[in-house]
Design a protein around this motif. Sequence first.
Motif, mmCIF file in Angstrom:
data_model
loop_
_atom_site.group_PDB
_atom_site.id
_atom_site.type_symbol
_atom_site.label_atom_id
_atom_site.label_comp_id
_atom_site.label_asym_id
_atom_site.label_seq_id
_atom_site.Cartn_x
_atom_site.Cartn_y
_atom_site.Cartn_z
ATOM 1 N N LYS A 1 0.815 -1.211 0.000
ATOM 2 C CA LYS A 1 0.000 0.000 0.000
ATOM 3 C C LYS A 1 0.855 1.269 0.000
ATOM 4 N N GLY A 2 2.113 1.157 0.467
ATOM 5 C CA GLY A 2 2.977 2.333 0.549
ATOM 6 C C GLY A 2 2.875 3.045 1.885
ATOM 7 N N TYR A 3 2.101 2.477 2.793
ATOM 8 C CA TYR A 3 1.969 3.059 4.126
ATOM 9 C C TYR A 3 1.682 1.967 5.143
ATOM 10 N N LEU A 4 1.892 2.330 6.403
ATOM 11 C CA LEU A 4 1.619 1.433 7.521
ATOM 12 C C LEU A 4 0.671 2.123 8.492
ATOM 13 N N ASP A 5 -0.121 1.334 9.152
ATOM 14 C CA ASP A 5 -0.973 1.838 10.214
ATOM 15 C C ASP A 5 -0.115 1.907 11.486
ATOM 16 N N PRO A 6 -0.124 3.026 12.203
ATOM 17 C CA PRO A 6 0.699 3.139 13.410
ATOM 18 C C PRO A 6 0.444 2.026 14.430
ATOM 19 N N ASP A 7 -0.806 1.589 14.572
ATOM 20 C CA ASP A 7 -1.113 0.524 15.533
ATOM 21 C C ASP A 7 -0.446 -0.788 15.132
ATOM 22 N N ASP A 8 -0.457 -1.082 13.833
ATOM 23 C CA ASP A 8 0.189 -2.308 13.361
ATOM 24 C C ASP A 8 1.695 -2.248 13.584
ATOM 25 N N LEU A 9 2.296 -1.093 13.277
ATOM 26 C CA LEU A 9 3.738 -0.940 13.485
ATOM 27 C C LEU A 9 4.073 -1.055 14.969
ATOM 28 N N SER A 10 3.275 -0.430 15.822
ATOM 29 C CA SER A 10 3.503 -0.510 17.268
ATOM 30 C C SER A 10 3.454 -1.949 17.753
ATOM 31 N N GLN A 11 2.456 -2.679 17.315
ATOM 32 C CA GLN A 11 2.312 -4.061 17.745
ATOM 33 C C GLN A 11 3.549 -4.873 17.356
ATOM 34 N N TYR A 12 3.988 -4.706 16.123
ATOM 35 C CA TYR A 12 5.155 -5.438 15.651
ATOM 36 C C TYR A 12 6.406 -5.047 16.440
ATOM 37 N N MET A 13 6.631 -3.748 16.599
ATOM 38 C CA MET A 13 7.855 -3.250 17.235
ATOM 39 C C MET A 13 7.904 -3.550 18.732
ATOM 40 N N MET A 14 6.759 -3.777 19.336
ATOM 41 C CA MET A 14 6.729 -4.055 20.765
ATOM 42 C C MET A 14 6.709 -5.559 21.056
ATOM 43 N N GLU A 15 6.630 -6.383 20.013
ATOM 44 C CA GLU A 15 6.542 -7.827 20.225
ATOM 45 C C GLU A 15 7.651 -8.628 19.556
ATOM 46 N N GLU A 16 8.360 -8.054 18.604
ATOM 47 C CA GLU A 16 9.357 -8.796 17.830
ATOM 48 C C GLU A 16 10.759 -8.254 18.062
ATOM 49 N N GLY A 17 11.748 -9.132 18.019
ATOM 50 C CA GLY A 17 13.157 -8.728 18.090
ATOM 51 C C GLY A 17 13.484 -7.971 19.357
ATOM 52 N N GLU A 18 14.315 -6.921 19.222
ATOM 53 C CA GLU A 18 14.606 -6.045 20.351
ATOM 54 C C GLU A 18 13.415 -5.116 20.497
ATOM 55 N N THR A 19 12.562 -5.428 21.442
ATOM 56 C CA THR A 19 11.283 -4.724 21.534
ATOM 57 C C THR A 19 11.431 -3.297 22.051
ATOM 58 N N PHE A 20 10.506 -2.468 21.600
ATOM 59 C CA PHE A 20 10.417 -1.086 22.027
ATOM 60 C C PHE A 20 9.423 -0.993 23.181
ATOM 61 N N THR A 21 9.597 0.008 24.039
ATOM 62 C CA THR A 21 8.619 0.287 25.082
ATOM 63 C C THR A 21 7.510 1.149 24.486
ATOM 64 N N GLN A 22 6.406 1.285 25.201
ATOM 65 C CA GLN A 22 5.311 2.135 24.727
ATOM 66 C C GLN A 22 5.794 3.580 24.588
ATOM 67 N N GLU A 23 6.608 4.037 25.537
ATOM 68 C CA GLU A 23 7.123 5.405 25.473
ATOM 69 C C GLU A 23 7.988 5.612 24.218
ATOM 70 N N GLU A 24 8.852 4.649 23.920
ATOM 71 C CA GLU A 24 9.686 4.745 22.715
ATOM 72 C C GLU A 24 8.820 4.759 21.460
ATOM 73 N N MET A 25 7.787 3.928 21.448
ATOM 74 C CA MET A 25 6.896 3.896 20.282
ATOM 75 C C MET A 25 6.157 5.217 20.124
ATOM 76 N N ASP A 26 5.685 5.765 21.231
ATOM 77 C CA ASP A 26 4.974 7.046 21.165
ATOM 78 C C ASP A 26 5.865 8.137 20.583
#
Length: 157
Positions: free
Chosen positions: A103-128
Amino acid sequence: MALNKQIAEVEKKIRAAFEAFDYQSNNTVDVREIGTIIYSLGRFPSQAELHNFIAEVEEDQTGYIHLDRFLPAMSYVLMEHKFPPISEDVLLQAFEVLDSEKKGYLDPDDLSQYMMEEGETFTQEEMDEMLTALTDHETNLIYSKDLLNHLIMDPEV
């Protein structure tokens, strides 16, 4: 004279990145923010390189880094092209893995879910913090071109 101007520009970028995380306005940042600051400057050290860099600039294991120690060390990193940036091709490939429908874009919620659950995870504050910088405020989406523009730094620095 051109070198002095280049050094001044590099130091200006470093100060701006550092100050964004200096929440107390006392020229110090929490050691846990150093990786994010370095990434925001377009450099991507390995975990070992990041650990060594922090050991070099952290004074007395206080958990805080002072600008006076960070600025010369980070200036050296940028001027000597240490911790090379990730190529645009690699970043685009990573984006396309997440954008499976092309699509050429990502939904922020989808990106947050991925980044907070996979690999070196991000915290909610980092994602925000990241989403504030990357999300198009009119459409509430993250476009590949905007993401690449944020992650790819000027090669002159």
